[in-house]
Design a protein around this motif. Structure first.
Motif, PDB file in Angstrom:
ATOM      1  N   SER A 188      46.625  30.284  69.796  1.00  0.00           N
ATOM      2  CA  SER A 188      47.792  30.606  68.967  1.00  0.00           C
ATOM      3  C   SER A 188      47.451  30.423  67.493  1.00  0.00           C
ATOM      4  CB  SER A 188      48.969  29.686  69.296  1.00  0.00           C
ATOM      5  OG  SER A 188      49.180  29.634  70.670  1.00  0.00           O
ATOM      6  N   LEU A 189      46.711  29.357  67.195  1.00  0.00           N
ATOM      7  CA  LEU A 189      46.368  29.106  65.789  1.00  0.00           C
ATOM      8  C   LEU A 189      45.530  30.249  65.214  1.00  0.00           C
ATOM      9  CD1 LEU A 189      45.671  25.274  65.866  1.00  0.00           C
ATOM     10  CD2 LEU A 189      47.464  26.414  64.587  1.00  0.00           C
ATOM     11  N   ALA A 190      44.661  30.824  66.071  1.00  0.00           N
ATOM     12  CA  ALA A 190      43.853  31.959  65.603  1.00  0.00           C
ATOM     13  C   ALA A 190      44.784  33.112  65.212  1.00  0.00           C
ATOM     14  CB  ALA A 190      42.874  32.382  66.689  1.00  0.00           C
ATOM     15  N   GLY A 191      45.833  33.313  65.982  1.00  0.00           N
ATOM     16  CA  GLY A 191      46.812  34.366  65.643  1.00  0.00           C
ATOM     17  C   GLY A 191      47.558  34.033  64.353  1.00  0.00           C
ATOM     18  N   TYR A 192      47.943  32.774  64.191  1.00  0.00           N
ATOM     19  CA  TYR A 192      48.684  32.383  62.973  1.00  0.00           C
ATOM     20  C   TYR A 192      47.795  32.523  61.731  1.00  0.00           C
ATOM     21  CZ  TYR A 192      51.776  30.050  66.355  1.00  0.00           C
ATOM     22  OH  TYR A 192      52.604  29.765  67.404  1.00  0.00           O
ATOM     23  N   ALA A 193      46.467  32.405  61.942  1.00  0.00           N
ATOM     24  CA  ALA A 193      45.561  32.508  60.782  1.00  0.00           C
ATOM     25  C   ALA A 193      45.768  33.855  60.095  1.00  0.00           C
ATOM     26  CB  ALA A 193      44.101  32.343  61.216  1.00  0.00           C
ATOM     27  N   ARG A 194      45.939  34.918  60.898  1.00  0.00           N
ATOM     28  CA  ARG A 194      46.151  36.251  60.310  1.00  0.00           C
ATOM     29  C   ARG A 194      47.460  36.297  59.528  1.00  0.00           C
ATOM     30  NH1 ARG A 194      43.489  40.148  63.156  1.00  0.00           N
ATOM     31  NH2 ARG A 194      43.838  41.423  61.298  1.00  0.00           N
ATOM     32  N   VAL A 195      48.494  35.696  60.121  1.00  0.00           N
ATOM     33  CA  VAL A 195      49.814  35.687  59.453  1.00  0.00           C
ATOM     34  C   VAL A 195      49.726  34.888  58.144  1.00  0.00           C
ATOM     35  CG1 VAL A 195      52.199  34.902  59.656  1.00  0.00           C
ATOM     36  CG2 VAL A 195      51.034  35.852  61.660  1.00  0.00           C
ATOM     37  N   MET A 196      49.068  33.738  58.218  1.00  0.00           N
ATOM     38  CA  MET A 196      48.958  32.868  57.035  1.00  0.00           C
ATOM     39  C   MET A 196      48.210  33.596  55.932  1.00  0.00           C
ATOM     40  SD  MET A 196      48.012  29.307  58.982  1.00  0.00           S
ATOM     41  CE  MET A 196      49.215  28.408  59.965  1.00  0.00           C
ATOM     42  N   GLU A 197      47.123  34.254  56.305  1.00  0.00           N
ATOM     43  CA  GLU A 197      46.347  34.962  55.291  1.00  0.00           C
ATOM     44  C   GLU A 197      47.170  36.097  54.698  1.00  0.00           C
ATOM     45  OE1 GLU A 197      43.020  37.274  56.570  1.00  0.00           O
ATOM     46  OE2 GLU A 197      42.079  37.210  54.604  1.00  0.00           O
ATOM     47  N   GLU A 198      47.837  36.838  55.547  1.00  0.00           N
ATOM     48  CA  GLU A 198      48.617  37.972  55.036  1.00  0.00           C
ATOM     49  C   GLU A 198      49.709  37.499  54.081  1.00  0.00           C
ATOM     50  OE1 GLU A 198      50.488  42.022  56.792  1.00  0.00           O
ATOM     51  OE2 GLU A 198      51.566  40.163  57.107  1.00  0.00           O
ATOM     52  N   GLU A 199      50.381  36.429  54.448  1.00  0.00           N
ATOM     53  CA  GLU A 199      51.447  35.920  53.570  1.00  0.00           C
ATOM     54  C   GLU A 199      50.854  35.447  52.232  1.00  0.00           C
ATOM     55  OE1 GLU A 199      54.606  36.156  53.752  1.00  0.00           O
ATOM     56  OE2 GLU A 199      54.871  36.766  55.830  1.00  0.00           O
ATOM     57  N   ALA A 200      49.704  34.774  52.307  1.00  0.00           N
ATOM     58  CA  ALA A 200      49.095  34.279  51.063  1.00  0.00           C
ATOM     59  C   ALA A 200      48.639  35.458  50.203  1.00  0.00           C
ATOM     60  CB  ALA A 200      47.924  33.349  51.380  1.00  0.00           C
ATOM     61  N   GLU A 201      47.951  36.425  50.825  1.00  0.00           N
ATOM     62  CA  GLU A 201      47.471  37.582  50.046  1.00  0.00           C
ATOM     63  C   GLU A 201      48.643  38.312  49.405  1.00  0.00           C
ATOM     64  OE1 GLU A 201      44.596  38.450  49.107  1.00  0.00           O
ATOM     65  OE2 GLU A 201      43.094  37.815  50.561  1.00  0.00           O
ATOM     66  N   SER A 202      49.725  38.531  50.163  1.00  0.00           N
ATOM     67  CA  SER A 202      50.793  39.334  49.567  1.00  0.00           C
ATOM     68  C   SER A 202      51.536  38.525  48.505  1.00  0.00           C
ATOM     69  CB  SER A 202      51.723  39.933  50.624  1.00  0.00           C
ATOM     70  OG  SER A 202      52.438  38.919  51.236  1.00  0.00           O
TER      71      SER A 202
END
Ligand code: HEM
Length: 467
Positions: free
Chosen positions: A118-132
């Motif tokens: 699950s954390l691997a999946g959240y990593a994508r969300v976290m990165e996307e939120e930070a980038e945007s």
């Protein structure tokens, strides 16, 4: 009374002062709990007792005491009785308001949403939120670190816990609602979390608003079909969970646990992320080494994955050193339901037992030169954190934080994006903790000056299947 049949057990000596009947040491503690506890310990030469709003308290410090407190039987040292003030946030019958076995079961339902997969999946969300978030920054400028980290952790926690769409649904007032939830953390909560205080009323309104929307989202997801098609968020995991007799969890348990996780994890993560930055940016040589580590850990414009994160060892040491010097939770508590003994110490039934990560992390016998910021203390050959019950920013024993890996990953990802995209320096300082709250962020102003080094990563766009 004897401990292990040997020497008689002694109660902790009482801190002089605090003579105002009933109030006790509340004023000094409320002003700056960490300075109060540190001074008390120096003055009394170790553990000591005092009174807070009529409540006898004992403060224990040191690895053996931490171990004894964190591992104590809950029938003797109860987190439930100490954290009653959280009941209005979690709701009746949820977490600390449930019997200990039921609370363990409820926390157990969260674990499938916090696995490494699950954390691997959240990593994508976290990165996307930070980038945007950072894509909206100008080419150069200044930003308030505490505000930035708060906005970002609101966005990340909302998506990882409640799924996509929830934030839009709640509108721009969502960060305010999360902030109001925290009004539950007040010294007065020790007396009664139901006192007619404005902050407690705001807390209750925020909870009611979040809960009403969550109940609607749960109903819509149920109507939409089987859980297999759901996005991977904590809500989905809780909706898939079953009670011991095979029934779905009641809506109140699902909403209570989710709101409780926001309460436990959002602002604490924002504060840790802000301190991580304030401390690491203080030395340009260190920043240069961290930027080099980023270049080695991740190909330019490649998406951040768990393997790349693991390579960011120095950055992780910086997060750990921020946890040590400025732990977001400065005191942890248990209520003694029966006499509690450890070593030669007797803590009588009825006492509130306190330990403090903020005080514990400055012990010179545990951390070399403890007031000095030195992330390399966690590197090969030193590993000062490896000593059990030394670093306790996320607690220890049975009730150790279940969100620790989530929090660390989130803070690392935010700083990884910042270090790769911007040249950064502090615009204010020196920074000191604002102890007017029990989750002390750096006191305002806490600003960074930034200049964009490279374009935001636009290729990170999640597909439905990634979520
Ligand atoms: C920097 C961020 C965080 C810090 C410093 C922190 C700290 C802590 C500490 C010290 C405890 C133990 C309390 C005690 O024993 O008295 C705890 C428990 C807990 N934390 Fe965290 N936490 C953080 C983030 C999170 C996140 C992100 C989540 C959820 C995803 C979370 C969920 C929980 C829960 C559910 C518990 C209760 C565990 C239990 O009692 O079994 N925390 N946290």
């Amino acid at each position: 009374m004897t401990a292990g049949g040997g020497m008689p057990s002694r109660t902790a000596p009482r801190l002089p002062g605090g003579r105002v009947p009933w109030l006790g040491h509340a004023a000094a503690f409320g002003r700056d709990p960490v300075a109060f506890l540190r001074r008390g310990r120096e003055r009394m030469g170790g553990d000591f007792s005092f009174t807070l709003l009529g409540q006898p308290v004992v403060f224990l410090c040191g690895r053996p005491a931490h171990e004894a407190v964190f591992r104590a039987d809950e029938a003797v040292l109860s987190p439930r009785e100490a954290y009653r003030f959280m009941t209005p946030v979690f709701g009746p019958g949820v977490a600390y308001d449930a019997e200990p076995e039921e609370m363990s079961r409820q926390i157990g339902h969260l674990l499938p949403a916090l696995t490494s997969r699950s954390l691997a999946g959240y990593a994508r969300v976290m990165e996307e939120e930070a980038e945007s978030h950072f894509a909206a920054w100008a080419e150069r400028g200044e930003a308030d670190l505490v505000e930035v980290m708060n906005d970002l952790t609101v966005a990340i926690a909302t998506r990882c816990l409640f799924g996509t769409g929830f934030r839009e649904r709640m509108g721009p007032g969502l960060p305010r609602l999360y902030h109001d939830l925290e009004s539950g953390i007040r010294l007065a909560g020790l007396l009664s979390p139901r006192l007619p205080l404005p902050s407690f009323r705001r807390r209750d309104r925020a909870r009611a608003a979040l809960s009403a929307t969550l109940v609607r989202v749960i109903a819509e997801r149920r109507a939409a079909g089987p859980a297999g098609d759901e996005p991977q968020d904590v809500l989905a995991a809780l909706m898939a969970a079953r009670t011991p007799d095979g029934a779905p969890l009641p809506d109140e348990t699902v909403t209570g646990l989710l709101i409780g996780m926001i309460f436990a994890g959002q602002h604490t993560s924002a504060v840790l992320a802000a301190w991580t930055g304030v401390l690491l940016l203080d030395d340009p040589v260190r920043v240069a080494a961290l930027v080099r580590e980023q270049e080695d850990a991740i190909e330019r414009d490649a998406p951040l994955d768990v393997r790349a994160l693991r390579r960011m060892e120095r950055l992780e040491w910086c997060v750990r050193e921020a946890e040590r010097l400025h732990p977001p939770l400065v005191v942890l508590m248990r209520k003694a339901l029966r006499d509690f003994r450890y070593g030669g110490r007797l803590v009588p039934a009825g006492t509130l037992v306190m330990v403090s990560p903020a005080v514990a992390h400055r012990q010179p016998e545990v951390f070399r030169d403890p007031d000095h910021y030195d992330p390399s203390r966690y590197g090969p050959g030193r590993e000062e954190h490896a000593c059990p019950y030394a670093l306790i920013g996320f607690g220890g024993g049975k009730h150790r934080c279940v969100g620790m890996a989530f929090a660390y990953q989130q803070v690392k990802i935010i700083w990884s994006v910042l270090l790769r995209r911007f040249d950064l320096e502090l615009a204010t300082g020196p920074h000191v903790p604002d102890y007017s709250t029990l989750v002390p962020a750096p006191r305002a102003p806490c600003r960074v000056r930034y200049r964009r080094r490279c374009a935001p990563l636009v290729s990170v766009r999640l597909t439905e299947a990634d979520r």
